[in-house]
Design a protein around this motif. Structure first.
Motif, PDB file in Angstrom:
ATOM      1  N   ILE A 128       1.166  -1.222  -0.072  1.00 50.80           N
ATOM      2  CA  ILE A 128       0.029   0.095   0.009  1.00 50.80           C
ATOM      3  C   ILE A 128       0.786   1.236  -0.196  1.00 50.80           C
ATOM      4  O   ILE A 128       1.779   1.299   0.874  1.00 50.80           O
ATOM      5  N   ILE A 129       0.596   2.182  -1.066  1.00 43.68           N
ATOM      6  CA  ILE A 129       1.367   3.451  -0.846  1.00 43.68           C
ATOM      7  C   ILE A 129       0.464   4.462  -0.756  1.00 43.68           C
ATOM      8  O   ILE A 129      -0.679   4.489  -1.352  1.00 43.68           O
ATOM      9  N   THR A 130       0.494   5.526   0.005  1.00 41.98           N
ATOM     10  CA  THR A 130      -0.064   6.572   0.271  1.00 41.98           C
ATOM     11  C   THR A 130       0.590   7.766   0.704  1.00 41.98           C
ATOM     12  O   THR A 130       1.858   7.561   1.224  1.00 41.98           O
ATOM     13  N   HIS A 131      -0.263   9.107   0.440  1.00 38.75           N
ATOM     14  CA  HIS A 131       0.430  10.081   0.955  1.00 38.75           C
ATOM     15  C   HIS A 131      -0.260  10.877   2.081  1.00 38.75           C
ATOM     16  O   HIS A 131      -0.151  11.904   2.617  1.00 38.75           O
ATOM     17  N   ALA A 136      -1.984   5.767   6.581  1.00 39.69           N
ATOM     18  CA  ALA A 136      -0.731   4.819   6.855  1.00 39.69           C
ATOM     19  C   ALA A 136      -0.821   4.152   8.396  1.00 39.69           C
ATOM     20  O   ALA A 136      -0.598   3.142   8.751  1.00 39.69           O
ATOM     21  N   ALA A 137      -1.341   5.163   9.250  1.00 38.89           N
ATOM     22  CA  ALA A 137      -1.293   4.853  10.699  1.00 38.89           C
ATOM     23  C   ALA A 137      -2.435   3.621  10.815  1.00 38.89           C
ATOM     24  O   ALA A 137      -2.366   2.822  11.616  1.00 38.89           O
ATOM     25  N   PHE A 147       4.036   2.024   2.272  1.00 38.53           N
ATOM     26  CA  PHE A 147       4.989   3.152   1.926  1.00 38.53           C
ATOM     27  C   PHE A 147       4.319   4.519   2.136  1.00 38.53           C
ATOM     28  O   PHE A 147       3.187   4.627   1.435  1.00 38.53           O
ATOM     29  N   LEU A 148       4.974   5.288   2.769  1.00 40.23           N
ATOM     30  CA  LEU A 148       4.189   6.779   3.031  1.00 40.23           C
ATOM     31  C   LEU A 148       4.821   7.986   2.151  1.00 40.23           C
ATOM     32  O   LEU A 148       6.322   7.993   2.469  1.00 40.23           O
ATOM     33  N   ILE A 149       4.299   8.792   1.365  1.00 35.12           N
ATOM     34  CA  ILE A 149       4.938   9.586   0.414  1.00 35.12           C
ATOM     35  C   ILE A 149       5.056  10.813   1.268  1.00 35.12           C
ATOM     36  O   ILE A 149       3.963  11.235   1.847  1.00 35.12           O
TER      37      ILE A 149
END
Length: 262
Positions: A128-131, A136-137, A147-149
Motif C-alpha cells: 500500500i502506497i499513500t500520501h 498509513a497509521a 510506503f508513505l509519501i
C-alpha cells in the motif's frame, strides 16, 4: 442599498432564486443563468450577482453560464467523517473487492479511503502506497508493506502535497489507484477543492495501471472548484447509487463507467 452591503435575504430577486435553487440544483444538477432570468423575470446580471453570493456561501459553484451544486465533501477532515458514513462503507467494501492478492495499491487521502483501510483484510500481503499519514497509521497492524509519501501536509485533507510529494510520486508504480474527489458531476467531471491537491491526485494516477474513483453519496452530482479528471479518464467510479437512478444514467451518458456497490 450599497452593493457591498447586499444580503441574499434582502432582495426580491435572490429570494426568488433561492426558492428556485432547491429543485433546480437537485433535480437538474445545475442552474443556467439565462433560463432562470427568463423564468423569474430578472436580468441576467442580477442572477449572476445572486449566483456569486450563493458561491460565497458554499451553496453552489459558479461556472460559465450559471452554477453547479456545491459538494458538502469540502468540509474539514473531522466534519467529513460524519457525512454519509454508510455510503462510504459500501463504496469502500466494493473498492477492496477489486484488489488482487499481492498487488500494489495507491490509496488517496480522505474518509472513504480510510474506510477502505479498515475494510482491507489484515492478512493482505501486498503493498500500500499513500500520501496520507492517517491512512498509513490505520494500516500499522496489517501485514501489507506500507510506503508513505512525504511532503508538505495539507491539513484540510491530512495528505502530503506540493513539489516534494509530486516528485516522490514520480518514483513509484502501482496496479491500482483509489482516487478520492469531492465532486462527481456529469458536466464538471471529477473535481476537488484545492489546486495543489488536484495536481497531486493527477501525479498519483499517472503512476497506476488503473484508477478508480470512490463515489460516496454526498459527492455524486456535485462539483468543486478544481478539475482533477474528466469522467472518462478513469477506469471506473465506484458508487452505491442505484443503477436506475437518474443521476446514474446521466453520469453514464456523460462518459462515466459506474461500478455499483452492494
Amino acid at each position: 442599498m450599497h452593493r457591498g452591503s447586499r444580503r441574499v435575504s434582502s432582495t426580491p430577486g435572490c429570494r426568488g432564486l433561492r426558492r428556485w435553487r432547491r429543485p433546480g440544483l437537485r433535480r437538474d444538477g445545475r442552474i443556467v443563468a439565462k433560463e432562470i432570468a427568463a423564468e423569474l423575470g430578472l436580468s441576467e446580471d442580477s442572477i449572476r450577482r445572486d449566483l456569486r453570493e450563493l458561491d460565497a456561501q458554499g451553496l453552489a459553484v459558479r461556472v460559465y453560464g450559471g452554477a453547479l451544486p456545491a459538494s458538502p465533501a469540502v468540509a474539514d477532515y473531522a466534519a467529513r467523517a460524519a457525512v454519509a458514513p454508510e455510503s462510504k462503507q459500501r463504496v469502500a467494501a466494493a473498492a477492496v473487492a477489486l484488489i488482487e492478492p499481492g498487488s500494489t495499491v495507491i490509496l488517496d487521502g480522505g474518509t472513504t479511503t480510510l474506510a477502505m483501510a479498515h475494510e482491507l483484510s489484515k492478512s493482505f500481503r501486498g503493498t500500500i502506497i499513500t500520501h496520507s499519514p492517517t491512512i498509513a497509521a490505520a494500516l500499522l497492524d496489517h501485514e501489507a508493506e506500507v510506503f508513505l509519501i512525504g511532503g508538505r501536509v495539507f491539513k484540510h485533507s491530512a495528505v502530503a502535497c506540493g513539489a516534494v510529494a509530486v516528485e516522490a510520486a514520480g518514483q513509484i508504480s502501482a496496479d491500482l489507484f483509489f482516487l478520492g474527489v469531492t465532486g462527481i458531476h456529469p458536466a464538471a467531471g471529477l473535481t476537488t477543492g484545492d489546486a495543489e491537491e488536484a495536481a497531486m491526485k493527477r501525479a498519483l494516477a499517472a503512476r497506476a495501471a488503473a484508477t478508480y474513483v470512490l463515489g460516496s453519496a454526498e459527492k455524486i452530482g456535485t462539483a468543486s472548484r478544481y478539475t482533477v479528471f474528466p469522467l472518462d479518464a478513469v477506469a471506473g467510479v465506484i458508487t452505491d447509487k442505484p443503477r436506475n437512478a437518474p443521476m446514474s444514467r446521466t453520469l453514464a451518458k456523460a462518459g462515466a463507467t459506474l461500478v455499483h456497490a452492494g
